[in-house]
Write an enzyme that holds these catalytic residues in place. Structure first.
Site, PDB file in Angstrom:
ATOM      1  N   ASP A  36       0.872  -1.154   0.000  1.00 47.36           N
ATOM      2  CA  ASP A  36       0.000   0.000   0.000  1.00 47.36           C
ATOM      3  C   ASP A  36       0.909   1.203   0.000  1.00 47.36           C
ATOM      4  O   ASP A  36       1.930   1.234   0.708  1.00 47.36           O
ATOM      5  CB  ASP A  36      -0.948   0.016   1.203  1.00 47.36           C
ATOM      6  CG  ASP A  36      -2.099   1.004   1.003  1.00 47.36           C
ATOM      7  OD1 ASP A  36      -2.477   1.250  -0.161  1.00 47.36           O
ATOM      8  OD2 ASP A  36      -2.614   1.529   1.993  1.00 47.36           O
ATOM      9  N   HIS A  76       9.913   5.645  -3.512  1.00 51.08           N
ATOM     10  CA  HIS A  76       9.491   4.977  -2.280  1.00 51.08           C
ATOM     11  C   HIS A  76       9.291   3.486  -2.510  1.00 51.08           C
ATOM     12  O   HIS A  76       9.707   2.667  -1.692  1.00 51.08           O
ATOM     13  CB  HIS A  76       8.199   5.614  -1.767  1.00 51.08           C
ATOM     14  CG  HIS A  76       7.107   5.695  -2.808  1.00 51.08           C
ATOM     15  ND1 HIS A  76       7.263   6.393  -3.991  1.00 51.08           N
ATOM     16  CD2 HIS A  76       5.873   5.156  -2.858  1.00 51.08           C
ATOM     17  CE1 HIS A  76       6.161   6.283  -4.709  1.00 51.08           C
ATOM     18  NE2 HIS A  76       5.299   5.530  -4.043  1.00 51.08           N
TER      19      HIS A  76
END
Length: 191
Positions: free
Chosen positions: A69, A176
């Site tokens: 996520d 990320h």
């Protein structure tokens, strides 16, 4: 060759992850295992949502897998959109999500933000987590036509281009998701 199911049918995420991992592992998507289910994401944290995905696949398919996520956290908005990044405007329309974010930011001078990814890995009956972040700031208008999501308005620290202005290879070196996937790959290489 080691096989893992990635709990996604998002071709952009799959391309990014496969590009980072390379040929060290064979990554299967949900469609590769015949799963067209809309896996629930009802958690209030990235960790909870990532784990929901792996739990869902383990219960229904019994496969080693990983799920992630990710989202954008804007400092002056108290971390919004956070876990609601993909449906910030109440829809999955990223143009509307970006418009809403820019509207809420207005002319706020503090435009610090970060992208954050959490990966949940289920392997041999054990759960593991890996996290990656990249700090940056939000522009007041879109730039670039690559990438996806909030990429056209996010400039990582130390750069003068948005993720949407970078090639996939450039983005994969610093994103990320790249940081989290590199941690996942490093762990898998120890097995």
């Amino acid at each position: 060759m080691f096989e893992l199911v990635f709990a996604t049918n998002n071709k952009h995420k799959l391309e990014e992850v496969q590009a980072i991992i390379g040929d060290r592992f064979h990554i299967k998507s949900l469609s590769d295992i015949g799963c067209s289910d809309d896996i629930p994401e009802t958690g209030v944290t990235f960790e909870e949502n990532a784990q929901q995905k792996t739990d869902y696949l383990v219960k229904r398919y019994g496969l080693d897998c990983f799920g992630d996520d990710s989202g954008l956290e804007v400092t002056s908005l108290g971390g919004e959109p956070g876990v609601y990044s993909a449906r910030y405007s109440g829809t999955r329309d990223m143009e509307r999500n970006i418009d809403l974010l820019l509207e809420r930011l207005g002319d706020t001078p503090d435009r610090k933000a970060r992208f954050r990814t959490v990966i949940s890995l289920y392997l041999n009956g054990q759960q593991y987590f890996f996290e990656g972040t990249i700090e940056g700031h939000i522009l007041d208008a879109r730039r670039g036509d690559g990438g996806f999501g909030y990429d056209p308005i996010f400039v990582p620290d130390g750069y003068d281009r948005t993720f949407a202005e970078m090639s996939l290879e450039e983005k994969n070196k610093i994103s990320h998701r790249a940081v989290a996937v590199e941690k996942l790959a490093a762990f898998l290489n120890t097995l």
